[in-house]
Design a protein around this motif. Sequence first.
Motif, PDB file in Angstrom:
ATOM      1  N   GLU A 158      30.105  31.900  52.191  1.00 20.10           N
ATOM      2  CA  GLU A 158      31.502  32.315  52.052  1.00 20.10           C
ATOM      3  C   GLU A 158      31.874  32.359  50.570  1.00 20.10           C
ATOM      4  OE1 GLU A 158      33.581  33.145  54.603  1.00 20.10           O
ATOM      5  OE2 GLU A 158      31.870  32.888  55.956  1.00 20.10           O
ATOM      6  N   GLU A 159      32.795  33.239  50.232  1.00 20.30           N
ATOM      7  CA  GLU A 159      33.270  33.347  48.857  1.00 20.30           C
ATOM      8  C   GLU A 159      34.275  32.231  48.573  1.00 20.30           C
ATOM      9  OE1 GLU A 159      32.379  35.384  46.430  1.00 20.30           O
ATOM     10  OE2 GLU A 159      30.923  36.478  47.666  1.00 20.30           O
ATOM     11  N   LEU A 160      34.082  31.550  47.463  1.00 18.36           N
ATOM     12  CA  LEU A 160      35.035  30.527  47.044  1.00 18.36           C
ATOM     13  C   LEU A 160      36.373  31.175  46.710  1.00 18.36           C
ATOM     14  CD1 LEU A 160      35.650  27.581  46.113  1.00 18.36           C
ATOM     15  CD2 LEU A 160      34.744  28.222  43.868  1.00 18.36           C
ATOM     16  N   ASN A 161      37.454  30.458  46.956  1.00 17.71           N
ATOM     17  CA  ASN A 161      38.786  30.901  46.537  1.00 17.71           C
ATOM     18  C   ASN A 161      38.715  31.451  45.118  1.00 17.71           C
ATOM     19  OD1 ASN A 161      41.283  29.931  44.802  1.00 17.71           O
ATOM     20  ND2 ASN A 161      42.058  30.297  46.853  1.00 17.71           N
ATOM     21  N   LYS A 162      39.176  32.663  44.922  1.00 16.92           N
ATOM     22  CA  LYS A 162      38.937  33.370  43.654  1.00 16.92           C
ATOM     23  C   LYS A 162      39.653  32.749  42.462  1.00 16.92           C
ATOM     24  CE  LYS A 162      42.463  36.984  44.379  1.00 16.92           C
ATOM     25  NZ  LYS A 162      42.668  38.451  44.471  1.00 16.92           N
TER      26      LYS A 162
END
Length: 269
Positions: free
Chosen positions: A24-28
Amino acid sequence: MSESGCSGNCGSCSSKDSCGIRKEELNKYSKIGKVIGIVSGKGGVGKSTVTSLLARKLAAAGYKVGIMDADLTGPSIPRMFGAGGELYGTEEMGMEPMESAEGIKLMSMNFLLETEESTVILRGPVLAGVIKQFWTDVHWGELDYLLIDMPPGTGDIPLTIYQSIPVDGIVIVTSPQDLVRMIVMKAYNMAQKMDIPVLGVVENYSYFECPDCGKRHKIFGESGIDALVSELGIKVAAKLPIIPQLAEAADKGAVPEADIDFDLSVITG
């Protein structure tokens, strides 16, 4: 690669472009140096207490630290820090974690419940979705270390974390009982299958030091941890004593920074 054979290491996987299991992509708006899982092969070994003590030790050493309380059905991290209240955030930045008096950022299911005694009754896929949101939708800001307080065992949530979050390594918590080998090996073998480095082992409840004479009593018997870690080629990060004041403080909502001998180099490298 199929889910049953996934190592969690997308970078080296030949099927990474066609696989449905991706990190999953980390909070930008967040930046995290290292993600460390605090795990155990069974419950009741004081894993959340160890997580809290380690976080405080790292913070005292000058590091920016956060804790993701991934034990969704039995969250206890908020109580360890006397943290509570209503979370807030924005649609753009994400949800803001709570912050302890030491500046440690905290995210826990208990912050989302009506009361800390409310029961969480959710099936595995929903729990997995919550864990992913703790990574993608929480504005952690800039951290040197994010500690993940895992639920005990090798079930859905640990699997989700290993597959969905880029975990840099784990610390295994155990206790000096006859079951020590089983406790450590369950967590160790899962990490090996998922290609996650085992950084070290913490033996909790290692001994009790008499406040009157200073003699150490091994309440749970002789430990076999040194022989086991030597066999596995990993380190003992700490042998923590039984400290009654810790339990009393936790009940009151604040675990103090105990004077523990913890080898932080296991974490900081």
